[in-house]
Structure formats: C-alpha cells, structure tokens
Design an enzyme around this catalytic site. Structure first.
Site, PDB file in Angstrom:
ATOM      1  N   HIS A   5      13.553   9.553   7.340  1.00  0.00           N
ATOM      2  CA  HIS A   5      12.518   9.677   8.365  1.00  0.00           C
ATOM      3  C   HIS A   5      11.716   8.379   8.378  1.00  0.00           C
ATOM      4  O   HIS A   5      11.290   7.897   7.330  1.00  0.00           O
ATOM      5  CB  HIS A   5      11.597  10.862   8.062  1.00  0.00           C
ATOM      6  CG  HIS A   5      10.669  11.201   9.191  1.00  0.00           C
ATOM      7  ND1 HIS A   5       9.650  10.366   9.592  1.00  0.00           N
ATOM      8  CD2 HIS A   5      10.608  12.282  10.014  1.00  0.00           C
ATOM      9  CE1 HIS A   5       9.003  10.918  10.602  1.00  0.00           C
ATOM     10  NE2 HIS A   5       9.574  12.083  10.880  1.00  0.00           N
ATOM     11  N   HIS A  31      15.638   7.951  12.295  1.00  0.00           N
ATOM     12  CA  HIS A  31      15.053   8.227  13.604  1.00  0.00           C
ATOM     13  C   HIS A  31      14.966   6.915  14.380  1.00  0.00           C
ATOM     14  O   HIS A  31      14.424   5.924  13.882  1.00  0.00           O
ATOM     15  CB  HIS A  31      13.662   8.835  13.437  1.00  0.00           C
ATOM     16  CG  HIS A  31      13.685  10.181  12.785  1.00  0.00           C
ATOM     17  ND1 HIS A  31      13.257  11.327  13.418  1.00  0.00           N
ATOM     18  CD2 HIS A  31      14.097  10.582  11.553  1.00  0.00           C
ATOM     19  CE1 HIS A  31      13.400  12.366  12.610  1.00  0.00           C
ATOM     20  NE2 HIS A  31      13.907  11.930  11.465  1.00  0.00           N
ATOM     21  N   ASP A  91       9.973  18.157   7.504  1.00  0.00           N
ATOM     22  CA  ASP A  91       9.305  17.041   8.167  1.00  0.00           C
ATOM     23  C   ASP A  91       8.851  16.032   7.125  1.00  0.00           C
ATOM     24  O   ASP A  91       8.938  16.260   5.916  1.00  0.00           O
ATOM     25  CB  ASP A  91       8.137  17.522   9.026  1.00  0.00           C
ATOM     26  CG  ASP A  91       8.046  16.746  10.338  1.00  0.00           C
ATOM     27  OD1 ASP A  91       8.536  15.612  10.384  1.00  0.00           O
ATOM     28  OD2 ASP A  91       7.487  17.274  11.309  1.00  0.00           O
ATOM     29  N   SER A 102      14.321  12.381  18.140  1.00  0.00           N
ATOM     30  CA  SER A 102      13.413  13.466  17.795  1.00  0.00           C
ATOM     31  C   SER A 102      12.031  13.170  18.345  1.00  0.00           C
ATOM     32  O   SER A 102      11.572  12.035  18.305  1.00  0.00           O
ATOM     33  CB  SER A 102      13.348  13.625  16.263  1.00  0.00           C
ATOM     34  OG  SER A 102      12.414  14.599  15.886  1.00  0.00           O
ATOM     35  N   LYS A 136       8.823  23.846  12.261  1.00  0.00           N
ATOM     36  CA  LYS A 136       7.435  23.812  12.708  1.00  0.00           C
ATOM     37  C   LYS A 136       6.779  25.154  12.413  1.00  0.00           C
ATOM     38  O   LYS A 136       7.442  26.185  12.508  1.00  0.00           O
ATOM     39  CB  LYS A 136       7.368  23.513  14.215  1.00  0.00           C
ATOM     40  CG  LYS A 136       8.063  22.224  14.643  1.00  0.00           C
ATOM     41  CD  LYS A 136       7.344  20.998  14.130  1.00  0.00           C
ATOM     42  CE  LYS A 136       8.046  19.721  14.621  1.00  0.00           C
ATOM     43  NZ  LYS A 136       7.399  18.501  14.100  1.00  0.00           N
TER      44      LYS A 136
END
Length: 488
Positions: free
Chosen positions: A297, A330, A207, A382, A179
């Site tokens: 993801h 995820h 990400d 997450s 981040k």
C-alpha cells in the site's frame, strides 16, 4: 623545491584550485559527456532561485547528490574524482514555463552499493532537496542500468505466477478493502471478508492503518480472516485470498506476523510504503523465499509525489518498488477519488508491467528502461470506484490490474455479498463484450443495464451510484501534450 611561501603557493595552485568555485566549473556540468550503458541516470525538474543560472543550478544538483560540498576539498585528489563526480549533461527548459528546467544527470554505477535501494536513494534524494540555491526540485524519472538491476531480486512472485496460483486468467483481479478500516472486532472483520469472497471477489484486504490496535489485535484478525478465506473457498470452489497487513514497529514483529500468516495458509501478505526502503526490500526477500505474494500500500506517497514542482514523481516510486520486490502497488484509477491524470497513470502502469520501456514524453517517461527480466508488478486501482465505471476501468487499465471496490462493495444497500456479486457480474459482462470485439467503451452503460436484468444486486448498485464521479483537475499532468485531467 623552494621553501618560500610564494613558490609553494604557486605550485599548489597549478595542481589544485581551492575555495568556493561554481559547481559547473568544478566538473559537475559536462555537455559533452557520453552517457555509458552502466550509468544511473536521473531527470530532475529544477526551479532555480531568481538570479541563479539554470546550468549552475543543475550542476549543483549533480554535485550535492554525488561528491561535492560547499567548498573544494583537497581530499578529492585522493579519489578518482573525475569519475565519481555526477555530470549534468543536458538542461532543457520545461515547456510552457519560465522558471523550470529539466536537468539530465549521469551517475557512475560505482557510486552505489549493489542491491541497496536505501543507498541509491540516500544519494539521489538524500540532501539536495534542501539546497538554498534551488527554490523547488522534483525527481521526475530515472534509468537504472541492467548492470545494477542484476544485483536486485525484484518482485517476489510477479503477475504471471500470481495468476497461476490464483487460477485467474483473462480478466482483472477483484477485491475491496474492508470498511470501516478501523473499529471492527475480529469476528465482525472476518464476516466482512467472508461475505465479500463468497459474493465473487478474489481478494479482500486490510487497509494501510490496520495493524494491531486495542479493538482488534493482529493475531485475532489473521485467524478470523483466514477462517473466512477457507470457508469461502469451500463454498465457491475458487482460490481466494486476503491481504494480511504485517506492518509493525520493528522488523522482528513484521517477520513474526508474516510467519504466522504463512502458517495459517495465506497466499498473500501486505506492507505499507511508510515502513521504509530497507524494510520493504527485506520483506520482498522473505516473500520470495516463502512463496508469498507481497502487496504494498503506497501510504504516505502523496506527501512528496503529488505536487508538480517539488518532491518525487510516483513513476520513480514505481521503479524503486519493482526493484525492492513487491508484487502489488496502488498506482491510480483515473476515474476514482484520488489523484490521477490519464496519461500519467498509463505511464505508471507501463513502468510496472512492461519488460522494456521506450521514451514516451506525454506519459512522463524520459528514459529507455530495460528491466533485465525482473518480474512484473501488478498495479492496484483503488479509491472511489464502483461497478458503473467498469467499462472505463477496463479501457484505461486493461487486464493486469487489481480493481478494488471498497465502498463500492461494502456500501451496497443489500449487503456486502450483494455488492461483491454486482462487481463480479459487471466485470465479467464487460470482459465478454470486449472479447466479442464490441465497442464496450461506448456501449458500456447499456452492457451493464443488460447484465442487470438478470442480476438484482447489479441493478441496485447502478441505481444507487449511477454515474457518480470525482471530477477534479489533477495537479500532476503531462508537460508535452494537453491532456484531460478531469474524469472523462
């Protein structure tokens, strides 16, 4: 044979009924159908338009997702049409609703190309969701027969081999997302990766939307990230990794990025769900050939998986992605910031991790499923989790999970390395308590406070985030039992 029009019409009508006739009458409804072991089964939540019979609506779903069109066509007579028609064989009212029905539909295995998720989905969800006679439609579950699974590769690596490669046993994996997800330079990005791994994490990750933007091109990110991985391995003596997102606009670009990541020595790469089923399968095959862990993801899934009456349940995505060849996906946290009813999340995790599934209606599992020795997929938790929830996370999610504390690592007041250390100490203290057969769920807060006495970063994290939670009601909940949908 008579040449009269009347006689020719009579003979034709005896052999073949033309025109627009109900789907149920055409053979797409068969309550006596005996399901075969080789059939692909689907369960749809059907919401018919007012005045539409639920059996006819279910037959329409079966028809439009297999061989039917709006009118009878004579070319059906050139096929084994009775075999190839999908059959709605059972229709049940959804508990506590007045206009929703569960439609059980069987498809002959020969309707689908072997080993092709794209072809499978083109039939099951391809056209029928826009059908006017149905105001809403949701694919809730599927059973994929062993005969079809044997044409599929499955996960590239699987959790057992991943643990061996990472030398991590007896606890969840730890790893946050870098981040901010966008805007960092390559050098600063690499610094974040190093600090997190040096502090005790197993992984860091890109990400979903970091690919190759003007502020940081992909090759720059890969180089700095792998430098960070190698330095952290040298400093800690532990195996570490960073998920390098190879998502790109073309398969050629993705293969190029994956090959470069391999040359740098990474053990894991990453892709996004939005690249599509064929691209995911292709990368799964590449990862298996190149001994690479493949992280997925689930970017974009909530556009069609979150609402209860229309779209597709996430458990179906879990099944398709296990078939497609990913090693991570995820799958929810229960206590975090994203959608996650406790029973539904448990059903997702079971779908990814168990070798065989039994029917479990409270968890949304409608079919038995034999996974035919396909490897297991590691669920990833997450989104909005922190070390103060460690006892809940271990209780809900178990050992076989990646716990990703993004903000819960990088938001630590004393820095990224301190945030990583806080999470590692919190996890290990909870695992020790569990292994000692303590009631770590009830004692969790005290266990963390005791661990914090000798770990300043953990004490700081507990003081900062306390018992913060995202206490909202889930939209996707169990139909057969009452369930606490807010965080508990």
């Amino acid at each position: 044979m008579s040449n009269s029009v009347e006689e020719r019409t009579r003979i034709k009508n005896e052999r073949y009924e033309s025109g627009v006739i109900p789907y149920a009458k055409m053979g797409y409804w068969d309550p006596e159908y005996a399901v075969k072991d080789t059939d692909i089964l689907a369960l749809f939540r059907v919401s018919p338009q007012p005045g539409v019979d639920p059996i006819e609506a279910s037959a329409a779903v079966a028809g439009e997702s297999s061989t039917a069109t709006w009118t009878v066509v004579w070319t059906d007579l050139l096929t084994a049409c009775d075999l190839y028609r999908a059959k709605a064989y059972k229709v049940d009212a959804v508990p506590n609703t007045s206009d929703q029905y569960f439609a059980y539909i069987a498809y002959d295995i020969d309707l689908f190309e072997e080993g092709s998720i794209a072809n499978l989905t083109a039939s099951i969800i391809g056209n029928v969701f826009g059908f006017k006679a149905i105001k809403a439609l949701r694919l809730e579950d599927m059973r994929i027969p062993v005969a079809y699974l044997k044409t599929i590769q499955g996960p590239a690596t699987g959790i057992i081999v991943e643990r061996e490669r990472m030398d991590k046993f007896g606890r969840p994996f730890l790893g946050p997302t870098v981040k901010p997800k966008l805007g960092l330079s390559g050098k600063n990005y690499g610094r974040v990766v190093y600090e997190g791994l040096r502090g005790g994490l197993d992984f860091l990750k890109d990400d979903e939307n970091i690919n190759s933007q003007p502020f940081m091109r992909w090759k720059e990110r890969f180089l700095y990230s792998m430098e960070a991985v190698n330095r952290s391995i040298a400093a800690t003596g532990e195996v570490k990794g960073h998920y390098m997102n190879v998502t790109a606009s073309t398969m050629e670009d993705m293969y190029e990025r994956a090959e470069f990541a391999k040359q740098l020595g990474t053990v894991i790469i990453m892709i996004d769900l939005v690249i599509g089923y064929t691209a995911i399968q292709s990368m799964g095959i590449w990862a298996r050939k190149n001994d690479m862990i493949l992280h997925l993801h689930r970017a974009g899934n909530s556009t069609y998986s979150r609402q209860k009456i229309h779209g597709m349940n996430f458990r179906v995505i879990c099944k398709w992605m296990r078939m497609a060849g990913v090693d991570h996906i995820h799958a929810g946290t229960v206590v975090g910031k994203l959608e996650g009813d406790p029973l539904m999340i448990r059903g997702f995790y079971n779908t990814l991790l168990l070798s065989e599934l039994a029917i479990d209606l409270p968890k949304g599992i409608f079919f038995e499923q034999d996974w035919a020795a396909l490897r297991k997929v590691t669920p990833v938790a997450s989104g909005g989790i922190h070390c103060g929830q460690m006892h809940q996370l271990l209780d809900y999610l178990g050992n076989d999970v990646v716990l990703q504390f993004g903000g819960g690592t990088i938001g630590h007041p004393d820095g990224i390395q301190a945030g990583a250390t806080a999470n590692r100490v919190a996890l290990e203290s909870m695992v020790i308590a569990r292994n000692e057969e303590r009631d770590y769920v009830a004692e969790g807060p005290q266990i963390l406070l005791d661990a914090a006495k000798t770990c300043g970063p953990l004490q700081t994290a507990l003081d900062l985030w306390k018992d913060i939670t995202f206490n909202y009601t889930s939209t996707d909940t169990a139909d057969f039992v009452e369930t606490p949908t807010a965080n508990v």
